[in-house]
Scaffold this active site. Structure first.
Site, short mmCIF file in Angstrom:
data_model
loop_
_atom_site.label_atom_id
_atom_site.label_comp_id
_atom_site.label_asym_id
_atom_site.label_seq_id
_atom_site.Cartn_x
_atom_site.Cartn_y
_atom_site.Cartn_z
N CYS A 135 0.83 -1.20 0.00
CA CYS A 135 0.00 0.00 0.00
C CYS A 135 0.87 1.26 0.00
O CYS A 135 1.41 1.64 1.04
CB CYS A 135 -0.93 0.00 1.22
N CYS A 138 -0.61 4.15 2.11
CA CYS A 138 -0.43 3.97 3.56
C CYS A 138 1.02 4.20 3.98
O CYS A 138 1.27 4.82 5.02
CB CYS A 138 -0.80 2.55 4.00
N ASP A 139 1.96 3.67 3.23
CA ASP A 139 3.33 3.57 3.72
C ASP A 139 4.35 4.43 2.98
O ASP A 139 5.50 4.56 3.42
CB ASP A 139 3.80 2.10 3.66
#
Ligand code: NAP
Length: 331
Positions: A135, A138-139
């Site tokens: 992701c 997200c990261d």
């Protein structure tokens, strides 16, 4: 054992969508159980830190999962460990078969998510959440000013690789072939991006790291067999994602898109009356925690209304939720 127990709502899968469904059902005082085959949290448990869930500057995936589960339990929902093997319609209710007995329900909320496909190479599992990610949204921000790699040649790899250039100084997109599965327009735009370098006809053999996380990938040229090391701080893997929908048996047929994700109406109802699909298992544009919790909220509010209708009119025919929704929408 959950032998032949009847619930108003059975929730299948305990990721953020399922846990939110449990919270809303519990607060509505609906008799509900959530079935989860492992530890509640779903993909949250693979996420080291979350910075895009409103209200939390930064929280670990495990802590957010625990908070969501505690909150649902506080409102009276049971979370039971059970591996669901089949779901079918029987009369006006659903039968959910598990390795921990059979559950009956007026409504099933399917929040079983999906699983990103894995490369299955050494280091991939070991560094999951420590540089190995599925992701970029997200990261990606954790790898600001670092060099990172993306694996895959589909739309996801190219789109997410392009997104990563917001943070990384360089993004290597490693693909096993020379031709891309991704749309040409996306590939062309990526080629114009000075931060992206394509590494084609190349497979990843191993991901290496230290206590701090990923440091290196071992690459092998698909034709020459030549090996080389690529120093990167993260490996984002986008080689496809498979929805967990295998429980449904004929004659129930859930409408799905080409990739197997379930199609729902605006109330999250699938084509099988009484079955809702929420979160990653649903056909939609994004797969975020925020969208998963929104799906679940909508589904439970709709299901609770259906239950109220059913209880006030106990002699009516089985609720055709999909049809009801169409009528409400004027269709
Ligand atoms: P995909 O289209 O199935 O592409 C997967 C890619 O990963 C392919 O290039 C494939 O290589 C490669 N791959 C598969 N297994 C591999 C392995 N074991 N080792 C190395 N490479 C491997 O998957 P996707 O990109 O996730 O897209 C899925 C669907 O979502 C598509 O319909 C796409 O249009 C849609 N979509 C997703 C996003 C997104 O998630 N950001 C955005 C837009 C659209 P080969 O080509 O050699 O098979």
């Amino acid at each position: 054992m959950g032998e032949d127990r009847h619930y108003d709502v059975v929730i299948v899968g305990g990721g953020p969508a399922g846990l939110t469904a449990a919270l809303y059902a519990g607060r509505a005082r609906v008799n509900t159980v959530l079935l989860e085959r492992g530890v509640p949290g779903g993909q949250l448990l693979n996420t080291e830190a979350i910075e895009d869930y409103p209200g939390f500057d930064r929280i670990t995936g495990a802590e957010l999962a625990q908070r969501m589960a505690d909150q649902a339990v506080k409102f009276g929902v049971g979370i039971e460990v059970a591996n669901v093997t089949a779901i079918r319609t029987q009369g006006d209710h659903k039968v959910v078969e598990t390795d921990n007995g059979t559950y009956q329900a007026d409504f099933v909320i399917l929040s079983a998510g999906g699983s990103p496909k894995r490369l299955g190479i050494p280091g991939e599992a070991e560094y999951q959440g420590k540089g190995v990610s599925q992701c970029a949204v997200c990261d990606g921000a954790f790898f600001k000013n670092e060099e990172v790699a993306v694996v895959g040649g589909g739309d996801a790899a190219i789109e997410e690789g392009t997104f990563l250039t917001r943070y990384a100084t360089k993004v290597y997109i490693i693909h096993r072939r020379h031709e891309f599965r991704a749309q040409a327009i996306l590939v062309e735009a990526a080629r114009q991006n000075p931060k992206i370098e394509f590494v084609l006809d190349t497979v990843v053999e191993e991901i290496k790291g230290s206590d701090l996380g990923v440091t290196e990938m071992v690459l092998k040229h698909a034709e020459s067999g030549e090996r080389r090391s690529l120093k990167v701080g993260a490996a984002f893997i986008f080689i496809g994602f498979l929805p967990n929908t295998e429980f449904f048996k004929e004659p129930d047929h859930l409408e799905h898109d080409q990739l197997g994700f379930l199609i729902t109406d605006n109330d999250m109802q699938t084509s099988v009356p009484g079955v809702y699909a929420v979160g990653d298992v649903r056909s939609q544009l994004t797969r975020q925690i925020t969208t998963a919790v929104g799906d679940a909220t909508t589904a439970v509010i709709h299901a609770v209304k259906q239950l109220e209708t059913k209880q006030h009119h106990p002699t009516t025919v089985p609720v055709d939720a999909w049809g009801e929704a169409k009528k409400l929408a004027g269709g």
